[in-house]
Design a protein around this motif. Structure first.
Motif, PDB file in Angstrom:
ATOM      1  N   GLY A 152       0.814  -1.211   0.000  1.00  0.00           N
ATOM      2  CA  GLY A 152       0.000   0.000   0.000  1.00  0.00           C
ATOM      3  C   GLY A 152       0.843   1.255   0.000  1.00  0.00           C
ATOM      4  N   ILE A 153       1.899   1.246   0.798  1.00  0.00           N
ATOM      5  CA  ILE A 153       2.808   2.389   0.853  1.00  0.00           C
ATOM      6  C   ILE A 153       3.467   2.611  -0.507  1.00  0.00           C
ATOM      7  CG2 ILE A 153       4.988   3.225   1.823  1.00  0.00           C
ATOM      8  CD1 ILE A 153       4.208   1.791   4.427  1.00  0.00           C
ATOM      9  N   PHE A 154       3.872   1.505  -1.122  1.00  0.00           N
ATOM     10  CA  PHE A 154       4.559   1.621  -2.410  1.00  0.00           C
ATOM     11  C   PHE A 154       3.602   2.066  -3.514  1.00  0.00           C
ATOM     12  CE2 PHE A 154       8.948   0.608  -3.266  1.00  0.00           C
ATOM     13  CZ  PHE A 154       9.026   0.826  -4.628  1.00  0.00           C
ATOM     14  N   LYS A 155       2.342   1.674  -3.402  1.00  0.00           N
ATOM     15  CA  LYS A 155       1.347   2.075  -4.413  1.00  0.00           C
ATOM     16  C   LYS A 155       1.223   3.588  -4.451  1.00  0.00           C
ATOM     17  CE  LYS A 155      -3.393   1.180  -5.932  1.00  0.00           C
ATOM     18  NZ  LYS A 155      -4.652   0.445  -5.636  1.00  0.00           N
ATOM     19  N   VAL A 156       1.262   4.211  -3.282  1.00  0.00           N
ATOM     20  CA  VAL A 156       1.216   5.672  -3.206  1.00  0.00           C
ATOM     21  C   VAL A 156       2.480   6.264  -3.823  1.00  0.00           C
ATOM     22  CG1 VAL A 156       1.186   7.656  -1.637  1.00  0.00           C
ATOM     23  CG2 VAL A 156      -0.241   5.655  -1.158  1.00  0.00           C
ATOM     24  N   ALA A 157       3.626   5.668  -3.497  1.00  0.00           N
ATOM     25  CA  ALA A 157       4.905   6.177  -4.001  1.00  0.00           C
ATOM     26  C   ALA A 157       4.988   6.090  -5.523  1.00  0.00           C
ATOM     27  CB  ALA A 157       6.055   5.401  -3.371  1.00  0.00           C
ATOM     28  N   LEU A 158       4.432   5.020  -6.092  1.00  0.00           N
ATOM     29  CA  LEU A 158       4.498   4.824  -7.540  1.00  0.00           C
ATOM     30  C   LEU A 158       3.979   6.036  -8.301  1.00  0.00           C
ATOM     31  CD1 LEU A 158       3.202   1.146  -7.950  1.00  0.00           C
ATOM     32  CD2 LEU A 158       5.548   1.942  -8.150  1.00  0.00           C
ATOM     33  N   HIS A 159       2.861   6.569  -7.839  1.00  0.00           N
ATOM     34  CA  HIS A 159       2.214   7.661  -8.562  1.00  0.00           C
ATOM     35  C   HIS A 159       2.832   9.018  -8.260  1.00  0.00           C
ATOM     36  CE1 HIS A 159      -0.901   5.083 -10.237  1.00  0.00           C
ATOM     37  NE2 HIS A 159      -0.949   4.478  -9.065  1.00  0.00           N
ATOM     38  N   ALA A 160       3.818   9.027  -7.382  1.00  0.00           N
ATOM     39  CA  ALA A 160       4.517  10.278  -7.083  1.00  0.00           C
ATOM     40  C   ALA A 160       5.895  10.317  -7.731  1.00  0.00           C
ATOM     41  CB  ALA A 160       4.647  10.437  -5.569  1.00  0.00           C
ATOM     42  N   ALA A 161       6.193   9.313  -8.547  1.00  0.00           N
ATOM     43  CA  ALA A 161       7.506   9.266  -9.206  1.00  0.00           C
ATOM     44  C   ALA A 161       7.684  10.468 -10.127  1.00  0.00           C
ATOM     45  CB  ALA A 161       7.627   7.975 -10.015  1.00  0.00           C
ATOM     46  N   PRO A 162       8.840  11.108 -10.095  1.00  0.00           N
ATOM     47  CA  PRO A 162       9.078  12.276 -10.954  1.00  0.00           C
ATOM     48  C   PRO A 162       9.134  11.865 -12.418  1.00  0.00           C
ATOM     49  CG  PRO A 162      11.116  11.562  -9.934  1.00  0.00           C
ATOM     50  CD  PRO A 162      10.019  10.753  -9.295  1.00  0.00           C
ATOM     51  N   ASN A 163       8.759  12.790 -13.315  1.00  0.00           N
ATOM     52  CA  ASN A 163       8.853  12.439 -14.734  1.00  0.00           C
ATOM     53  C   ASN A 163      10.315  12.423 -15.173  1.00  0.00           C
ATOM     54  OD1 ASN A 163       9.719  15.079 -15.580  1.00  0.00           O
ATOM     55  ND2 ASN A 163       7.609  15.774 -15.667  1.00  0.00           N
ATOM     56  N   ARG A 164      10.540  11.937 -16.381  1.00  0.00           N
ATOM     57  CA  ARG A 164      11.912  11.697 -16.812  1.00  0.00           C
ATOM     58  C   ARG A 164      12.772  12.956 -16.819  1.00  0.00           C
ATOM     59  NH1 ARG A 164      13.377   8.526 -22.339  1.00  0.00           N
ATOM     60  NH2 ARG A 164      12.054  10.127 -23.250  1.00  0.00           N
ATOM     61  N   SER A 165      12.271  14.035 -17.396  1.00  0.00           N
ATOM     62  CA  SER A 165      13.083  15.249 -17.492  1.00  0.00           C
ATOM     63  C   SER A 165      13.376  15.844 -16.125  1.00  0.00           C
ATOM     64  CB  SER A 165      12.389  16.285 -18.380  1.00  0.00           C
ATOM     65  OG  SER A 165      12.384  15.845 -19.727  1.00  0.00           O
TER      66      SER A 165
END
Length: 220
Positions: A152-165
């Protein structure tokens, strides 16, 4: 590369895996400690990943220090696991076995994510959103070993990943007024070189952990 302009300077490079596969523990832990800093550039939600990896590094260092205080030494992860299994202490939450296994899993997540970034760049994929890359890296490394809370914690983190640039700009030491495409190119090309020894080291490390613990590996 010795004077790399990006995060991936030569001092962070893992040593080539020796022919006998004996990865020297002190050097490995030093290099791994340096690379966990990369999660500072992923955003605050990834701090638990960095914290977990650093915790496992510290556990391994304590196990090594205790052995040296008793007049012995551990040079490789195999020596730790074999000794702890012989003494039936490998399942302890502070064991070097558990710490080594989870450290390897965390590093695999990292290199799988890096691999996808590099592969997309080389293939001309200009996708900025990294969520799919992080998700796939997680699915093929940590996810199968995490409990529901960790997932669950990681699911939240996944969608906060910075974009490539944004990520590449953070990994550039002095981006200045460089264009995003030039920053991406330089960072990802140096990341590709860094990946060679990282992948070989982590794959060897994880294979050794699995070979010794056998059917116990997935439960640890």
């Amino acid at each position: 590369m010795a004077n790399a302009r990006t995060f991936f300077d030569r001092e962070k490079f893992y040593d080539p895996v020796p022919e006998d596969g004996a990865i020297e523990l002190d050097t490995f832990l030093g290099k791994t400690s340096q690379i966990t800093v990369v999660f500072d550039h992923f955003g605050r939600v990834f701090s638990p990943v960095k914290s977990d990896m650093n915790s496992n590094i510290e556990k391994l260092r304590k196990v090594i220090a205790a052995k040296r205080e008793s007049g012995g030494d551990y040079k490789t992860i195999q020596e730790i696991i074999e000794d702890e299994m012989a003494r039936n202490t490998y399942q302890s939450k502070n064991s070097g076995t558990v710490a080594g296994i989870w450290l390897g899993r965390g590093l695999k997540f990292m290199y799988l994510f890096f691999e996808q970034l590099v592969s997309a760049h080389k293939g001309g994929d200009m996708t900025e959103n990294n969520v799919a890359f992080v998700n796939e890296a997680y699915a093929n490394s940590l996810k199968q070993h995490h409990n529901l809370i960790s997932k669950g914690i990681f699911k939240v983190a996944l969608h906060a990943a910075p974009n490539r640039s944004d990520l590449c700009r953070k990994l550039m030491k002095t981006p200045g007024d460089m264009e995003a495409k030039d920053i991406n190119k330089e960072v990802l090309e140096e990341m590709e070189v860094y990946l060679v020894n990282l992948k070989n080291t982590v794959d060897t490390w994880n294979s050794q952990c699995m070979a010794i613990t056998k059917d116990k590996y997935n439960s640890l």
